[in-house]
Design a protein around this motif. Structure first.
Motif, mmCIF file in Angstrom:
data_model
loop_
_atom_site.group_PDB
_atom_site.id
_atom_site.type_symbol
_atom_site.label_atom_id
_atom_site.label_comp_id
_atom_site.label_asym_id
_atom_site.label_seq_id
_atom_site.Cartn_x
_atom_site.Cartn_y
_atom_site.Cartn_z
ATOM 1 N N ALA A 146 0.833 -1.204 0.000
ATOM 2 C CA ALA A 146 0.000 0.000 0.000
ATOM 3 C C ALA A 146 0.869 1.257 0.000
ATOM 4 O O ALA A 146 0.554 2.231 -0.699
ATOM 5 C CB ALA A 146 -0.930 -0.003 1.211
ATOM 6 N N ALA A 147 1.960 1.254 0.749
ATOM 7 C CA ALA A 147 2.861 2.408 0.770
ATOM 8 C C ALA A 147 3.504 2.613 -0.599
ATOM 9 O O ALA A 147 3.634 3.753 -1.071
ATOM 10 C CB ALA A 147 3.928 2.220 1.844
ATOM 11 N N ALA A 148 3.898 1.530 -1.259
ATOM 12 C CA ALA A 148 4.492 1.640 -2.593
ATOM 13 C C ALA A 148 3.477 2.191 -3.600
ATOM 14 O O ALA A 148 3.806 3.065 -4.412
ATOM 15 C CB ALA A 148 5.019 0.288 -3.048
ATOM 16 N N ALA A 149 2.255 1.706 -3.547
ATOM 17 C CA ALA A 149 1.210 2.198 -4.453
ATOM 18 C C ALA A 149 0.883 3.657 -4.164
ATOM 19 O O ALA A 149 0.644 4.448 -5.087
ATOM 20 C CB ALA A 149 -0.045 1.336 -4.326
ATOM 21 N N ALA A 150 0.888 4.021 -2.894
ATOM 22 C CA ALA A 150 0.595 5.403 -2.511
ATOM 23 C C ALA A 150 1.708 6.339 -2.978
ATOM 24 O O ALA A 150 1.432 7.449 -3.448
ATOM 25 C CB ALA A 150 0.411 5.504 -1.005
ATOM 26 N N ALA A 151 2.956 5.921 -2.851
ATOM 27 C CA ALA A 151 4.071 6.751 -3.306
ATOM 28 C C ALA A 151 3.994 6.959 -4.812
ATOM 29 O O ALA A 151 4.218 8.064 -5.322
ATOM 30 C CB ALA A 151 5.395 6.111 -2.923
#
Length: 143
Positions: A47-52
């Motif tokens: 989720a953090a990678a997709a958000a970034a």
């Protein structure tokens, strides 16, 4: 008629099972807890990678924050992770960098996963899992 002899081992299996059953249930509960934490940690990292990535595609800091929050919500929901609390911090200062310079957007996502439904005595109520990801901003894109 023969007299029955008393077996000194008679009933010991039942006693051993009565003693070991709670221990086995506790071990099983801890295995489920470990699995849940690992699945949640993986989901929060993704989720953090997709958000970034979503934030790095935006043109303003405010739009980057909104895109990152919706990406974290979407990714955790897609992996069936129920966060009690979710926190998304976005460092979108790279979006204000001059055209032609290298810049990044960093997102830190935190999710508190509840453990109360496991019904294992002594477990904490929840565990906070945090992940951070960075995505590059296109050097020659209008900002």
């Amino acid at each position: 008629m023969r007299a029955r002899t008393q077996d000194p081992e008679r009933g010991s299996v039942t006693l051993e099972l009565a003693i070991l059953a709670p221990v086995l249930i506790l071990v099983l509960g801890l295995l489920v807890l470990g699995g849940r934490v690992e699945v949640a940690a993986s989901a929060v990292e993704q989720a953090a990678a997709a958000a970034a990535r979503a934030a790095s595609l935006e043109r303003s800091v405010a739009a980057a924050q909104i895109a990152a929050e919706s990406a974290v919500d979407r990714e955790t929901a897609a992996r069936d992770i129920r966060c009690v609390t979710t926190m998304v911090e976005v460092d979108a200062s790279g979006l204000t960098a001059p055209l032609g310079t290298s810049a990044n957007v960093t997102v830190r996502a935190s999710c508190t996963v509840t453990m109360a439904d496991l019904a294992v005595p002594g477990l904490p109520g929840g565990r906070t899992i945090t992940a951070e990801a960075t995505s590059a901003v296109d050097r020659f894109r209008t900002r």
